[in-house]
Design a protein around this motif. Structure first.
Motif, PDB file in Angstrom:
ATOM      1  N   LEU A  74      -5.551   4.000  -0.569  1.00 41.69           N
ATOM      2  CA  LEU A  74      -5.912   3.311   0.664  1.00 41.69           C
ATOM      3  C   LEU A  74      -7.372   3.545   1.047  1.00 41.69           C
ATOM      4  O   LEU A  74      -7.852   2.973   2.016  1.00 41.69           O
ATOM      5  CB  LEU A  74      -4.999   3.769   1.810  1.00 41.69           C
ATOM      6  N   GLY A  75      -8.063   4.378   0.283  1.00 40.95           N
ATOM      7  CA  GLY A  75      -9.476   4.624   0.544  1.00 40.95           C
ATOM      8  C   GLY A  75      -9.755   5.764   1.496  1.00 40.95           C
ATOM      9  O   GLY A  75     -10.868   5.888   2.000  1.00 40.95           O
ATOM     10  N   TYR A  76      -8.764   6.607   1.751  1.00 42.63           N
ATOM     11  CA  TYR A  76      -8.957   7.760   2.622  1.00 42.63           C
ATOM     12  C   TYR A  76      -9.024   9.009   1.753  1.00 42.63           C
ATOM     13  O   TYR A  76      -8.016   9.512   1.292  1.00 42.63           O
ATOM     14  CB  TYR A  76      -7.808   7.900   3.623  1.00 42.63           C
ATOM     15  N   GLY A  77     -10.227   9.529   1.528  1.00 41.28           N
ATOM     16  CA  GLY A  77     -10.387  10.651   0.624  1.00 41.28           C
ATOM     17  C   GLY A  77     -10.122  12.008   1.245  1.00 41.28           C
ATOM     18  O   GLY A  77      -9.548  12.884   0.626  1.00 41.28           O
ATOM     19  N   VAL A  78     -10.528  12.210   2.487  1.00 39.27           N
ATOM     20  CA  VAL A  78     -10.435  13.528   3.101  1.00 39.27           C
ATOM     21  C   VAL A  78      -9.783  13.392   4.470  1.00 39.27           C
ATOM     22  O   VAL A  78     -10.085  12.490   5.234  1.00 39.27           O
ATOM     23  CB  VAL A  78     -11.844  14.154   3.276  1.00 39.27           C
ATOM     24  N   THR A  79      -8.902  14.313   4.762  1.00 39.66           N
ATOM     25  CA  THR A  79      -8.299  14.389   6.086  1.00 39.66           C
ATOM     26  C   THR A  79      -8.828  15.643   6.752  1.00 39.66           C
ATOM     27  O   THR A  79      -8.791  16.717   6.166  1.00 39.66           O
ATOM     28  CB  THR A  79      -6.757  14.471   5.998  1.00 39.66           C
ATOM     29  N   GLY A  80      -9.330  15.520   7.955  1.00 39.25           N
ATOM     30  CA  GLY A  80      -9.879  16.671   8.663  1.00 39.25           C
ATOM     31  C   GLY A  80      -9.268  16.814  10.038  1.00 39.25           C
ATOM     32  O   GLY A  80      -8.814  15.852  10.634  1.00 39.25           O
ATOM     33  N   PHE A  81      -9.275  18.040  10.516  1.00 39.35           N
ATOM     34  CA  PHE A  81      -8.779  18.335  11.845  1.00 39.35           C
ATOM     35  C   PHE A  81      -9.878  19.104  12.574  1.00 39.35           C
ATOM     36  O   PHE A  81     -10.505  19.984  12.002  1.00 39.35           O
ATOM     37  CB  PHE A  81      -7.508  19.193  11.799  1.00 39.35           C
ATOM     38  N   ARG A  90       5.989   7.279   1.516  1.00 39.54           N
ATOM     39  CA  ARG A  90       4.837   8.170   1.371  1.00 39.54           C
ATOM     40  C   ARG A  90       3.709   7.336   0.792  1.00 39.54           C
ATOM     41  O   ARG A  90       3.826   6.765  -0.283  1.00 39.54           O
ATOM     42  CB  ARG A  90       5.182   9.346   0.462  1.00 39.54           C
ATOM     43  N   LEU A  91       2.614   7.252   1.519  1.00 45.74           N
ATOM     44  CA  LEU A  91       1.485   6.425   1.122  1.00 45.74           C
ATOM     45  C   LEU A  91       0.426   7.242   0.410  1.00 45.74           C
ATOM     46  O   LEU A  91       0.240   8.419   0.690  1.00 45.74           O
ATOM     47  CB  LEU A  91       0.872   5.748   2.354  1.00 45.74           C
ATOM     48  N   SER A  92      -0.287   6.603  -0.486  1.00 45.95           N
ATOM     49  CA  SER A  92      -1.380   7.250  -1.200  1.00 45.95           C
ATOM     50  C   SER A  92      -2.661   7.087  -0.384  1.00 45.95           C
ATOM     51  O   SER A  92      -3.194   5.982  -0.266  1.00 45.95           O
ATOM     52  CB  SER A  92      -1.567   6.614  -2.581  1.00 45.95           C
ATOM     53  N   ARG A  93      -3.149   8.205   0.177  1.00 44.34           N
ATOM     54  CA  ARG A  93      -4.414   8.151   0.923  1.00 44.34           C
ATOM     55  C   ARG A  93      -5.536   7.687   0.020  1.00 44.34           C
ATOM     56  O   ARG A  93      -6.391   6.922   0.428  1.00 44.34           O
ATOM     57  CB  ARG A  93      -4.738   9.524   1.510  1.00 44.34           C
ATOM     58  N   GLN A  94      -5.529   8.138  -1.234  1.00 44.37           N
ATOM     59  CA  GLN A  94      -6.587   7.790  -2.169  1.00 44.37           C
ATOM     60  C   GLN A  94      -6.600   6.283  -2.436  1.00 44.37           C
ATOM     61  O   GLN A  94      -7.648   5.658  -2.389  1.00 44.37           O
ATOM     62  CB  GLN A  94      -6.407   8.562  -3.472  1.00 44.37           C
TER      63      GLN A  94
END
Length: 82
Positions: free
Chosen positions: A66-73, A60-64
């Motif tokens: 890794l620099g990914y703040g928001v996930t959108g669809f 399980r990777l940390s989006r934060q």
């Protein structure tokens, strides 16, 4: 209440719970948690994998981090009229 398969006993469920908490735990650590020796513990884990109950082991990777703040669809709705 979820349907519990009778093929899986309390020790199997303890193993599954322990693996969900730490998928990198060694067989020896898991065996100690469920009060088994290593060989029967390994066989139970192998049986759970073969039965498809354990589908794999993942990181399980940390989006934060890794620099990914928001996930959108996004999606589109088509309004086809005759």
């Amino acid at each position: 209440m979820p349907n519990q398969d009778k093929r899986f006993d309390a020790i199997d469920r303890q193993l599954l719970s322990a693996l969900q908490q730490d998928g990198r735990a060694t067989v020896g650590e898991l065996a100690q948690q469920v009060s088994l020796s290593a060989s029967p513990c390994w066989r139970r884990i192998k049986n759970l994998e073969d039965a498809g109950v354990i589908e794999g082991y993942h990181a399980r990777l940390s989006r934060q981090k890794l620099g990914y703040g928001v996930t959108g669809f996004a999606g589109a709705i088509s309004h086809n009229q005759p």
